[in-house]
Design a protein around this motif. Structure first.
Motif, PDB file in Angstrom:
ATOM      1  N   LEU A 102       0.827  -1.202   0.000  1.00  0.00           N
ATOM      2  CA  LEU A 102       0.000   0.000   0.000  1.00  0.00           C
ATOM      3  C   LEU A 102       0.866   1.258   0.000  1.00  0.00           C
ATOM      4  CD1 LEU A 102      -2.921   0.986   0.094  1.00  0.00           C
ATOM      5  CD2 LEU A 102      -2.812   0.843   2.580  1.00  0.00           C
ATOM      6  N   LEU A 103       1.904   1.270   0.845  1.00  0.00           N
ATOM      7  CA  LEU A 103       2.791   2.429   0.897  1.00  0.00           C
ATOM      8  C   LEU A 103       3.551   2.624  -0.413  1.00  0.00           C
ATOM      9  CD1 LEU A 103       4.194   2.034   4.523  1.00  0.00           C
ATOM     10  CD2 LEU A 103       2.540   3.730   3.720  1.00  0.00           C
ATOM     11  N   LYS A 105       2.547   1.708  -3.392  1.00  0.00           N
ATOM     12  CA  LYS A 105       1.577   2.202  -4.379  1.00  0.00           C
ATOM     13  C   LYS A 105       1.338   3.698  -4.180  1.00  0.00           C
ATOM     14  CE  LYS A 105      -2.244   3.014  -6.666  1.00  0.00           C
ATOM     15  NZ  LYS A 105      -2.110   3.862  -7.799  1.00  0.00           N
ATOM     16  N   LYS A 106       1.123   4.081  -2.919  1.00  0.00           N
ATOM     17  CA  LYS A 106       0.828   5.487  -2.652  1.00  0.00           C
ATOM     18  C   LYS A 106       2.017   6.390  -2.953  1.00  0.00           C
ATOM     19  CE  LYS A 106      -2.929   4.899   0.630  1.00  0.00           C
ATOM     20  NZ  LYS A 106      -3.398   5.095   2.008  1.00  0.00           N
ATOM     21  N   SER A 107       3.242   5.857  -2.790  1.00  0.00           N
ATOM     22  CA  SER A 107       4.432   6.670  -3.064  1.00  0.00           C
ATOM     23  C   SER A 107       4.611   6.898  -4.555  1.00  0.00           C
ATOM     24  CB  SER A 107       5.684   5.998  -2.497  1.00  0.00           C
ATOM     25  OG  SER A 107       6.100   4.924  -3.330  1.00  0.00           O
ATOM     26  N   GLU A 156       0.469  -2.039 -12.331  1.00  0.00           N
ATOM     27  CA  GLU A 156       0.657  -0.620 -11.993  1.00  0.00           C
ATOM     28  C   GLU A 156       2.067  -0.169 -12.374  1.00  0.00           C
ATOM     29  OE1 GLU A 156      -0.371   3.093 -10.049  1.00  0.00           O
ATOM     30  OE2 GLU A 156      -1.587   1.420 -10.735  1.00  0.00           O
ATOM     31  N   ASP A 170      -8.314   0.051  -8.690  1.00  0.00           N
ATOM     32  CA  ASP A 170      -7.538   0.923  -7.816  1.00  0.00           C
ATOM     33  C   ASP A 170      -6.797   0.053  -6.815  1.00  0.00           C
ATOM     34  OD1 ASP A 170      -6.629   2.559  -5.748  1.00  0.00           O
ATOM     35  OD2 ASP A 170      -8.217   4.011  -6.081  1.00  0.00           O
ATOM     36  N   ALA A 172      -4.767   0.740  -4.350  1.00  0.00           N
ATOM     37  CA  ALA A 172      -4.849   1.140  -2.942  1.00  0.00           C
ATOM     38  C   ALA A 172      -6.124   0.602  -2.308  1.00  0.00           C
ATOM     39  CB  ALA A 172      -4.787   2.657  -2.824  1.00  0.00           C
ATOM     40  N   LYS A 173      -7.239   0.666  -3.028  1.00  0.00           N
ATOM     41  CA  LYS A 173      -8.501   0.140  -2.496  1.00  0.00           C
ATOM     42  C   LYS A 173      -8.435  -1.372  -2.361  1.00  0.00           C
ATOM     43  CE  LYS A 173     -11.552   3.808  -4.060  1.00  0.00           C
ATOM     44  NZ  LYS A 173     -12.630   4.182  -4.973  1.00  0.00           N
ATOM     45  N   SER A 176      -6.164  -2.177   0.623  1.00  0.00           N
ATOM     46  CA  SER A 176      -6.835  -1.771   1.859  1.00  0.00           C
ATOM     47  C   SER A 176      -7.918  -2.779   2.216  1.00  0.00           C
ATOM     48  CB  SER A 176      -7.456  -0.373   1.704  1.00  0.00           C
ATOM     49  OG  SER A 176      -6.450   0.589   1.551  1.00  0.00           O
TER      50      SER A 176
END
Length: 193
Positions: A102-103, A105-107, A156, A170, A172-173, A176
Motif C-alpha cells: 500500500l505504501l 503504491k501510494k508513493s 501498476e 484501484d 490502494a482500495k 486496503s
C-alpha cells in the motif's frame, strides 16, 4: 512505531486507534510494531493498552478495559524463540507485506514497488509449498491474496497511468480491502473458523 495499515493518531504519550464497529462476540486484529529501548534482561512493562467502547445493550455506560503491555528482555535467542507465537509472527509478516504494498503504491516510486514485488516473489513459493504439502487452507488463502495484489502491483508498475488496467482497478482500495479482511476475518485461528 508501525501500525501495519491501521490509521492512528499520536498526542503527547498516547497512540489512538479507532477500530470502528465490532459486533457482540466479534473479534478484530490490531498488529503494531514498537521500537523498544535497550534494557537489562528481565520483565518489563512498556505501557498500558486501553480499550474503550459503547455497549449497545447498556447505552450511556461506556466500557473501559485496561491491559498491561509487558514483555521480558532476554539475551538468549532460545528463550526468545520459545516465547514467540507463530500465529503472531505470521500475521505481522502478512500485514506488514500488504502495508508495504500500500505504501509503495501510494508513493508512486517504481523502485519501492519493485522492492515490494521482490519480497512477494520470495514469499509466494514458500506459501505455495506449504499449501500443497499440508493442504493448508490458510496458506492457500494467503497465496491468493499475495498473487492477486502482486499482479495488480505489477500492472501498476508497467502502466502507471492506469489506462491498461482492466476495469481501472484501484490498487490502494484493493490492498486496503485485503488488510481489512485479514484484520476482521481470522485466517490464523487455531479452530479453523
Amino acid at each position: 512505531m508501525n501500525s501495519l495499515g491501521m490509521p492512528y493518531t499520536i498526542s503527547e504519550r498516547r497512540v489512538t486507534f479507532r477500530l470502528g464497529h465490532v459486533h457482540a462476540g466479534g473479534e478484530t486484529r490490531l498488529a503494531f510494531q514498537l521500537d523498544l529501548p535497550r534494557g537489562e534482561p528481565g520483565p518489563k512493562r512498556f505501557g498500558i493498552a486501553t480499550v474503550s467502547y459503547d455497549d449497545v445493550a447498556h447505552p450511556g455506560e461506556p466500557v473501559r478495559l485496561e491491559f498491561p503491555l509487558e514483555g521480558t528482555y532476554t539475551e538468549s535467542m532460545r528463550d526468545a524463540a520459545r516465547a514467540s507465537d507463530e500465529r503472531v509472527h505470521r500475521a505481522v509478516y502478512v500485514l506488514s507485506l500488504l502495508d508495504s504494498m500500500l505504501l509503495a503504491k501510494k508513493s508512486g516510486d517504481p523502485s519501492a514497488i519493485r522492492q515490494v514485488l521482490s519480497h512477494i516473489a520470495s514469499a509466494i513459493p514458500r506459501l505455495r509449498s506449504r499449501a500443497e504439502r499440508s493442504d493448508d487452507r490458510e496458506a492457500r488463502d494467503l497465496l491468493m491474496v499475495f498473487e492477486h495484489c502482486a499482479e495488480i502491483l505489477q500492472e501498476e508498475l508497467e502502466d502507471p497511468s492506469g489506462e491498461g488496467l482492466e476495469g481501472a482497478r484501484d490498487l490502494a482500495k484493493e490492498i486496503s480491502y485485503k488488510l481489512y479482511r485479514l484484520r476482521y476475518h481470522h485466517p490464523w485461528r487455531d479452530d479453523g473458523r
